[in-house]
Design a protein around this motif. Structure first.
Motif, PDB file in Angstrom:
ATOM      1  N   ALA A 101      -8.938   1.725  -4.294  1.00  0.00           N
ATOM      2  CA  ALA A 101      -7.931   0.989  -5.051  1.00  0.00           C
ATOM      3  C   ALA A 101      -7.092   0.106  -4.137  1.00  0.00           C
ATOM      4  CB  ALA A 101      -7.031   1.970  -5.810  1.00  0.00           C
ATOM      5  N   MET A 102      -6.832   0.576  -2.920  1.00  0.00           N
ATOM      6  CA  MET A 102      -6.001  -0.205  -2.005  1.00  0.00           C
ATOM      7  C   MET A 102      -6.653  -1.522  -1.609  1.00  0.00           C
ATOM      8  SD  MET A 102      -4.266   2.630   0.523  1.00  0.00           S
ATOM      9  CE  MET A 102      -2.978   3.743  -0.079  1.00  0.00           C
ATOM     10  N   ASP A 158       0.811  -1.216   0.000  1.00  0.00           N
ATOM     11  CA  ASP A 158       0.000   0.000   0.000  1.00  0.00           C
ATOM     12  C   ASP A 158       0.844   1.266   0.000  1.00  0.00           C
ATOM     13  OD1 ASP A 158      -2.553  -1.119  -0.085  1.00  0.00           O
ATOM     14  OD2 ASP A 158      -2.640  -1.385   2.075  1.00  0.00           O
ATOM     15  N   SER A 177      -1.311  -3.170  -5.179  1.00  0.00           N
ATOM     16  CA  SER A 177      -2.139  -2.767  -4.047  1.00  0.00           C
ATOM     17  C   SER A 177      -2.049  -3.785  -2.926  1.00  0.00           C
ATOM     18  CB  SER A 177      -3.597  -2.630  -4.486  1.00  0.00           C
ATOM     19  OG  SER A 177      -4.164  -3.897  -4.735  1.00  0.00           O
ATOM     20  N   GLY A 226      -3.479   1.846  -4.665  1.00  0.00           N
ATOM     21  CA  GLY A 226      -3.931   3.140  -4.162  1.00  0.00           C
ATOM     22  C   GLY A 226      -2.814   4.163  -4.206  1.00  0.00           C
ATOM     23  N   ALA A 263      -8.463   6.594  -3.458  1.00  0.00           N
ATOM     24  CA  ALA A 263      -7.254   5.793  -3.260  1.00  0.00           C
ATOM     25  C   ALA A 263      -7.518   4.573  -2.398  1.00  0.00           C
ATOM     26  CB  ALA A 263      -6.148   6.643  -2.648  1.00  0.00           C
ATOM     27  N   ILE A 264      -8.327   4.713  -1.353  1.00  0.00           N
ATOM     28  CA  ILE A 264      -8.584   3.562  -0.482  1.00  0.00           C
ATOM     29  C   ILE A 264      -9.384   2.498  -1.225  1.00  0.00           C
ATOM     30  CG2 ILE A 264     -10.730   4.410   0.544  1.00  0.00           C
ATOM     31  CD1 ILE A 264      -7.894   2.422   2.265  1.00  0.00           C
TER      32      ILE A 264
END
Length: 306
Positions: free
Chosen positions: A165-166, A17, A23, A173, A162-163
C-alpha cells in the motif's frame, strides 16, 4: 540541486508513510516522480547491472531523505497520536479528500478514456471497508509486548501487505496498519528503538522481513498494472482512497485505550484544512518543478501538450 530535490522527495514520502491517510506512493504521484521511483525499484530487482547501479544511486538519495523524515515524524507521532487522535484524524481526512481530485486531475485523460472501468472504484472501496469492519469486529489494536508465534506470523503478513500500500498511490500503508491494529504498536516500537530501548526489536525485525518480501513481490505487478491497465488501476486506487476515509473515522476504536469513532462533534475543521493546504502545496511544488524543468525556449504549445 537534483540531489537536494530527491532528498526532499524522500522526506515528503516518509511524512506520508508514517501517518494514516495518504501513502508515500500518492506523494510520489503528486510530485511527479512516481514512475522513476517504481522503475528504480523494478530495476533493482530485475534490471541489468548498469540499471541496478543507477537505481541504487537514486534510491540511496531518496532513502536518506525518507529515513530523516520518518524518524522525525515518529518521534513526534508517538507522543501526540493518542492524546490528539481526533485532530490528527481530521488532518488525515484532509489529506485524503484533497488528494483525490488532484489524482483525478493528473490522470484525467486515462480516466476519461476508460470511464467504463469506473466500477473498480466500488471494488476498491469495498475492499478497504471490509478489512476495516472485520478488524473492528475482532477487536482493534494488538498487543506486541509479549508476542507468540502467531503474532510473529501476523506481523510478517501485515508488513508485506502494508508496504504494498505504501508504494501504491492510493490507500496508505499506515492506514492498513491502523486497520490491522498494528499502527500504534509499531510506531511505539520504532520510537523506543530510536531511544535505544530494544524490547520490541525481534517483532520489528520480523515486520521488516515482511516489508522486504512484500516489496519484492509487488513491484513488478504494480508496474505492469500501471503500464497495461492504468485506467482500471487508477480507478481502483481512487476507490481505496475513498474507502480509507471510513478507516480513519474508525481509527480511534483501534487505540490501546479505544475511543469512540470520530463524528461531527469531534471533527476538527482547522486540521482538516491544514491537511488540504499540505496536499495543494505539494501539487503546487510539482507544477513549479515541472515548469522549471521545461526549456525556456520551448514553444508554449508544446509545453501545454506535455
Amino acid at each position: 540541486m537534483k540531489k537536494l530535490i530527491t532528498l526532499l522527495h524522500g522526506f515528503c514520502m516518509a511524512l506520508a508513510d508514517s501517518v494514516p491517510g495518504v501513502s508515500g506512493g500518492t506523494i510520489a504521484f503528486l510530485m511527479g516522480f512516481y514512475d522513476n521511483f517504481i522503475g528504480s525499484l523494478n530495476a533493482l530487482i530485475s534490471g541489468s547491472k548498469q540499471e541496478r547501479i543507477q537505481a541504487v544511486k537514486y534510491l540511496i538519495k531518496l532513502g536518506i531523505g525518507w529515513v530523516i523524515g520518518f524518524c522525525s515524524s515518529v518521534l513526534v507521532l508517538a507522543n501526540v497520536f493518542e492524546s490528539h487522535i481526533y485532530r490528527v484524524s481530521s488532518l488525515f481526512i484532509g489529506f485524503i479528500i484533497f488528494a483525490i481530485p488532484v489524482v483525478i486531475y493528473e490522470e484525467k485523460k486515462v480516466l476519461k478514456d476508460r470511464w467504463k472501468m469506473s466500477f473498480f472504484v466500488l471494488i476498491g472501496m469495498a475492499f478497504v471497508v471490509a478489512i476495516t469492519y472485520a478488524n473492528t469486529f475482532v477487536g482493534g489494536g494488538k498487543d506486541l509486548s509479549n508476542p507468540d508465534i502467531g503474532m510473529y506470523i501476523y506481523a510478517f503478513f501485515v508488513g508485506a501487505v502494508a508496504i504494498c500500500a505504501m508504494v501504491l498511490p492510493g490507500i496508505s500503508g499506515s492506514t492498513l496498519l491502523l486497520i490491522f491494529g498494528l499502527y500504534i504498536p509499531i510506531i511505539n516500537g520504532i520510537h523506543d528503538l530510536l531511544h535505544l530501548n530494544f524490547h520490541m526489536l525481534p517483532i520489528l525485525i520480523v515486520f521488516g522481513l515482511g516489508v522486504i518480501t512484500g516489496i519484492i513481490s509487488i513491484i513488478k505487478l504494480i508496474q505492469n498494472a500501471l503500464t497495461k491497465h492504468r485506467g482500471a488501476t487508477v480507478y481502483l486506487i481512487i476507490g481505496m482512497m475513498l474507502g480509507s476515509l471510513y478507516s480513519v473515522f474508525m481509527g480511534p476504536t483501534t487505540l490501546e485505550n479505544p475511543q469512540p469513532a470520530m463524528g461531527l462533534h469531534t471533527f476538527s475543521i482547522v486540521f482538516f484544512l491544514i491537511g488540504g493546504v499540505v496536499i495543494l502545496g505539494m501539487q503546487g511544488l510539482k507544477m513549479l518543478s515541472d515548469k522549471n524543468s521545461t526549456p525556456a525556449n520551448e514553444p508554449k504549445a508544446e509545453v501545454q501538450a506535455k
